[in-house]
Design an enzyme around this catalytic site. Structure first.
Site, PDB file in Angstrom:
ATOM      1  N   LEU A   1      -7.291 -31.068  62.226  1.00  0.00           N
ATOM      2  CA  LEU A   1      -7.820 -32.310  62.798  1.00  0.00           C
ATOM      3  C   LEU A   1      -6.799 -32.845  63.803  1.00  0.00           C
ATOM      4  O   LEU A   1      -6.077 -33.807  63.553  1.00  0.00           O
ATOM      5  CB  LEU A   1      -8.095 -33.334  61.695  1.00  0.00           C
ATOM      6  CG  LEU A   1      -9.070 -32.891  60.602  1.00  0.00           C
ATOM      7  CD1 LEU A   1      -9.269 -34.005  59.588  1.00  0.00           C
ATOM      8  CD2 LEU A   1     -10.403 -32.476  61.196  1.00  0.00           C
TER       9      LEU A   1
ATOM     10  N   PHE B   1     -12.923 -40.050  68.694  1.00  0.00           N
ATOM     11  CA  PHE B   1     -11.808 -39.115  68.544  1.00  0.00           C
ATOM     12  C   PHE B   1     -11.379 -38.529  69.889  1.00  0.00           C
ATOM     13  O   PHE B   1     -10.292 -37.944  70.000  1.00  0.00           O
ATOM     14  CB  PHE B   1     -12.176 -37.977  67.588  1.00  0.00           C
ATOM     15  CG  PHE B   1     -12.488 -38.412  66.176  1.00  0.00           C
ATOM     16  CD1 PHE B   1     -12.326 -39.725  65.770  1.00  0.00           C
ATOM     17  CD2 PHE B   1     -12.962 -37.497  65.245  1.00  0.00           C
ATOM     18  CE1 PHE B   1     -12.623 -40.126  64.475  1.00  0.00           C
ATOM     19  CE2 PHE B   1     -13.264 -37.879  63.952  1.00  0.00           C
ATOM     20  CZ  PHE B   1     -13.092 -39.198  63.560  1.00  0.00           C
TER      21      PHE B   1
ATOM     22  N   GLU C   1      -7.136 -33.453  67.770  1.00  0.00           N
ATOM     23  CA  GLU C   1      -8.010 -33.379  68.928  1.00  0.00           C
ATOM     24  C   GLU C   1      -7.283 -32.989  70.210  1.00  0.00           C
ATOM     25  O   GLU C   1      -7.815 -32.233  71.037  1.00  0.00           O
ATOM     26  CB  GLU C   1      -8.729 -34.715  69.120  1.00  0.00           C
ATOM     27  CG  GLU C   1      -9.761 -35.044  68.058  1.00  0.00           C
ATOM     28  CD  GLU C   1      -9.153 -35.544  66.744  1.00  0.00           C
ATOM     29  OE1 GLU C   1      -9.898 -35.646  65.760  1.00  0.00           O
ATOM     30  OE2 GLU C   1      -7.936 -35.847  66.737  1.00  0.00           O
TER      31      GLU C   1
ATOM     32  N   HIS D   1     -15.914 -44.480  64.213  1.00  0.00           N
ATOM     33  CA  HIS D   1     -16.582 -43.183  64.350  1.00  0.00           C
ATOM     34  C   HIS D   1     -17.752 -43.253  65.324  1.00  0.00           C
ATOM     35  O   HIS D   1     -18.394 -42.235  65.578  1.00  0.00           O
ATOM     36  CB  HIS D   1     -17.092 -42.692  62.990  1.00  0.00           C
ATOM     37  CG  HIS D   1     -16.003 -42.284  62.058  1.00  0.00           C
ATOM     38  ND1 HIS D   1     -15.259 -43.199  61.353  1.00  0.00           N
ATOM     39  CD2 HIS D   1     -15.535 -41.065  61.704  1.00  0.00           C
ATOM     40  CE1 HIS D   1     -14.372 -42.557  60.605  1.00  0.00           C
ATOM     41  NE2 HIS D   1     -14.511 -41.266  60.801  1.00  0.00           N
TER      42      HIS D   1
END
Length: 332
Positions: A52, A80, A54, A123
């Protein structure tokens, strides 16, 4: 035609492009876990999970693209992308230009966005306008299964980095998808409903909301034309201006907030190139300038709704259409 969901259309596009071109590979957050069929067919070298991280994912994709591969990366949720701005905007978006065309960056960045899943503000944030504003990038945001498949195939074949936004609630929505080779050119809008009284312009899941509103308007004698932009950059200015010159009234609808959004750019284009055709002020209906709520009920109130679109259309058609509907009024 075949009936399939948006998620299935995305999977079919990926499989077809990976069969067609051995340079296509996919990696990102959970892609091998979610797409077992691709792992079985193409192996773990071409479909792989990543940490995880990015920035590392996007940077690896930019480097892979520069070497001649055609990576598709999945960064899950649009916010993200904040962790990968340097790699996407400052590297992939600019290095083809800086290199004088010696390098190409054919990479696709997939990210989910849009209210409807109650995943909260961290999110869910409609960031598409950020990337529309960034030189060297292309941005697409489809509304139906056929366009998801066709635009993803076009994005994978493009020589430039493409941001491919998936409006979350559309994932499980079924639709008709043409059999065989189906590629939708980037930069071409679709007229989803023809009309002569009013032009409604939108993209992603708001297109279906606008179509619902257009049906209600038809029952009261207002014939609305609905344009699905599909591609936000490049933008199909010709399709927009043709419709505006026909109807003379413009209503722009999107979930992203109003300030400096895609709707502002469309308003400027219409004002600069078709002002003489306007019979009333341009109206924008958007989400508020606020983080997305976590509550499902509040999410529904957060987005433009059919009844708000219908009310705004009636005001535009009235004799005193000089009153512009503001974002604050739509939530009053």
């Amino acid at each position: 035609m075949s009936q399939m969901t948006v998620n299935e259309a995305i999977g079919q596009a990926l499989a077809e492009e990976m069969r067609r071109d051995p340079r296509v590979l996919m990696f990102g957050e959970g892609v091998a876990t979610k797409r077992h069929d691709l792992v079985r067919e193409f192996g773990t070298q071409r479909v792989r999970n990543t940490p995880l991280a990015e920035g590392i994912i996007a940077g690896t994709a930019a480097g892979a693209a520069a070497t001649g591969l055609r990576p598709v990366i999945d960064l899950l949720f649009a916010p993200f992308l904040c962790f990968a701005m340097d790699e996407i905007v400052n590297s992939a978006g600019k290095l083809r230009y800086i290199s004088g065309g010696q390098f190409a960056f054919p990479m696709v960045v997939i990210a989910m966005t849009g209210s409807g899943w109650a995943v909260g503000a961290q999110h869910n944030h409609n960031l598409e306008a950020w990337f529309v504003h960034s030189p060297g990038l292309k941005v697409v945001m489809p509304s139906n299964a056929a366009d998801f498949k066709g635009l993803l195939k076009a994005a994978i074949r493009d020589e430039n980095p493409v941001l491919f936004f998936v409006d979350m609630p559309l994932g499980y929505v079924p639709g008709e998808v043409p059999e065989g080779e189906h590629v939708v050119p980037i930069g071409k809008a679709a007229i989803k409903r023809e009309g002569v009284d009013l032009t409604i312009i939108s993209y992603a899941k708001m297109v279906n909301v606008c179509l619902h509103a257009a049906e209600e308007l038809a029952a009261s004698g207002i014939d609305a034309e609905v344009i699905d932009l599909r591609s936000l950059k490049p933008l199909d200015e010709d399709a927009i201006l043709r419709s505006v010159r026909k109807t003379g009234r413009v209503l722009i609808v999107h979930e992203a907030s109003r300030m400096c959004g895609v709707g502002a750019e469309i308003s400027a284009i219409v004002s600069e190139h078709a002002f003489d055709a306007l019979k009333a002020p341009i109206v924008r209906l958007t989400g508020p300038d606020a983080p997305t709520p976590s509550s499902y009920l509040l999410e529904q109130a957060f987005m433009p709704r059919p009844e708000i679109i219908v009310a705004a259309a009636h005001k535009l058609m009235s004799t005193d259409a000089l009153h512009v509907v503001t974002t604050e009024e739509q939530f009053a």
